[in-house]
Write an enzyme that holds these catalytic residues in place. Structure first.
Site, mmCIF file in Angstrom:
data_model
loop_
_atom_site.group_PDB
_atom_site.id
_atom_site.type_symbol
_atom_site.label_atom_id
_atom_site.label_comp_id
_atom_site.label_asym_id
_atom_site.label_seq_id
_atom_site.Cartn_x
_atom_site.Cartn_y
_atom_site.Cartn_z
ATOM 1 N N CYS A 80 39.375 38.702 43.910
ATOM 2 C CA CYS A 80 39.593 39.148 42.530
ATOM 3 C C CYS A 80 38.269 39.650 41.961
ATOM 4 O O CYS A 80 37.207 39.115 42.251
ATOM 5 C CB CYS A 80 40.123 37.972 41.715
ATOM 6 S SG CYS A 80 39.992 38.155 39.938
ATOM 7 N N CYS A 409 25.436 42.073 24.131
ATOM 8 C CA CYS A 409 26.200 41.613 25.294
ATOM 9 C C CYS A 409 25.677 42.230 26.584
ATOM 10 O O CYS A 409 26.304 42.096 27.637
ATOM 11 C CB CYS A 409 27.688 41.901 25.122
ATOM 12 S SG CYS A 409 28.078 43.647 24.866
#
Length: 449
Positions: A80, A409
């Site tokens: 994933c 971020c």
């Protein structure tokens, strides 16, 4: 010189990390990025690809494993494309993230910034309040999961350990309904099919859950069965919404939203304020860490109750309203009209009457205020990953606020922007890193100029 061609195997010492969390080794002076390796490990690595400046490899054999190495709890880790760091313990993860911020400030920004440390998350599992499952079909059955890295191949996932547990149950309910009622998943390649994504927002402050089914049509077959299946298995759910998204490509949310059961939004509590969140609302993924981050931003703002604060990229007004309680006046700016409407509603519901909101991009909003003769004492910026445009930085500096608080971020774009502020006279006084996304390589930072 060592032969670093594809499929060759070499012994290497891992001496650091890339910004994505790959291990870094040096073989005959060439950098080799090794997936799944931890600093300090000695291992045999197999070259996967080699370019002019860097090679990529995988661990073939661990010769001396790091004491920080752990067995990943997730069975699809490495397949994933979601988590990056489940192979290391949390202490090593925090060390990597803090060093990532320090390296960016020094190497990209050329700055010597006092970095106070990194604030770790109390929860490293089941902490995310939002998930978007991709929906597809494999072997004739519906699957939900996440894309394999750098692809749109879905890795089927029955349980994601960083999402709220109710998300797993909601996804299972959708899959059962699709199989039972023969409802097809959307195919990006052909543009055919019905169900595209499953978007779930679970807010820990109130326990409310909103389920949004993204489909190519609002007219779902046997919709009542889907509603019943979700409600039966997910009693936390307070609303079910259909997002009719007919756009080609992979845009998740587009078009109209239709509430088919319950409420079309959920309400969360953050910093003693209540926020109403629709499917489109921007909201920090890790609510508990967001509260700590906002408290640090408030500390850096140094408000006494006499200041005017300008909050650029304000989203649904979370930082604006937090600042408003300590300021004389708070002004939020956001380009997304729906977010501005949410911010205004949040101000009203919290009884905050000294906050106002402008629907404009950051540069335009700052220019409007400058022309109106409004000089903020403090400017707060919380931009997307790409950071600030140079004209935004220029306009902020022309306004001359006493302090600028930068919530970032992405350490690389933060360092780039701090350098530009520094060239215009704003000195970076302090920075604090925050781990908002345990098990993922991302790291946030709050900085005072």
């Amino acid at each position: 010189m060592a032969d670093l061609s594809k499929n060759t195997v070499h012994t290497a010492l891992i001496d650091g990390y890339t910004s994505e969390g790959l291990g870094v080794a040096h073989i005959d002076g060439r950098a080799v990025f090794v997936k799944g390796a931890i600093a300090g490990e000695r291992c045999r690595v197999k070259i996967l690809k080699c370019g002019k400046n860097v090679c990529y490899a995988k661990v073939e054999e661990l010769l001396s494993p790091s004491p920080s190495r752990v067995t990943p709890a997730c069975p699809v880790f490495g397949k994933c494309g979601g988590c990056d760091l489940m192979h290391m313990d949390y202490e090593e993860e925090l060390r990597f993230k803090l060093q990532r911020v320090r390296d960016a400030l020094e190497r990209i920004g050329g700055l010597d910034v006092p970095l106070t440390g990194i604030v770790g998350s109390e929860k490293t599992e089941r902490y995310r309040n939002k998930v978007i499952f991709n929906v597809g079909e494999q072997n004739g059955r519906a699957v939900t999961g996440f894309y394999r890295a750098r692809s749109h191949d879905i890795v089927a996932t029955e349980s994601c350990l960083i999402q709220a547990e109710v998300s797993d149950r909601a996804a299972a309910a959708l899959r059962r309904w699709m199989d039972r009622c023969h409802v097809p998943a959307y195919d990006e390649t052909t543009g055919r099919g019905l169900i595209r994504h499953l978007f779930i927002r679970h807010v820990f402050g109130t326990g409310q859950t909103l389920v949004t089914v993204v489909a190519t049509s609002r007219d779902l077959p046997r919709l009542r069965q889907l509603i019943d299946e979700i409600r039966k298995n997910c009693p936390e759910v307070t609303g079910i919404v259909i997002n009719e998204n007919t756009a080609r490509g992979n845009t998740v949310l587009a078009g109209e939203f239709y509430t088919v059961w319950g409420e079309g939004q959920v309400e969360d509590t953050l910093c003693s304020l209540r926020f109403s969140l629709s499917p489109r609302s921007f909201y920090q993924i890790n609510s508990a860490q967001a509260q700590r981050l906002y408290e640090k931003a408030l500390e850096y703002a140094g408000l006494s109750g006499r200041e005017t604060v300008l909050d650029l990229y304000c989203g649904t007004g979370t930082i604006t309203l937090v600042m408003a309680r300590k300021a004389l006046r708070a002004i939020g700016a956001e380009i997304v009209e729906a977010a501005v409407e949410d911010a205004q509603a949040n101000a009203r519901s919290n009884g905050v009457d000294n906050a106002e909101f402008i629907c404009a991009d950051a540069a335009e909003a700052a220019a409007q205020l400058k022309e109106a003769g409004i000089r903020p004492d403090v400017v707060v910026v919380d931009p997307p990953r790409k950071g600030l445009a140079p004209d935004v930085i220029e306009t902020i500096c022309q306004m001359g606020p006493d302090r600028v608080v930068y919530v970032s971020c992405d350490p690389a774009t933060l360092a780039r922007d701090l350098k530009l502020f520094n060239e215009r006279g704003y000195k970076t006084r302090e920075a604090t890193a925050f781990d908002m996304f345990p098990r993922c390589a991302h790291v946030e930072c709050v900085t005072l100029m």
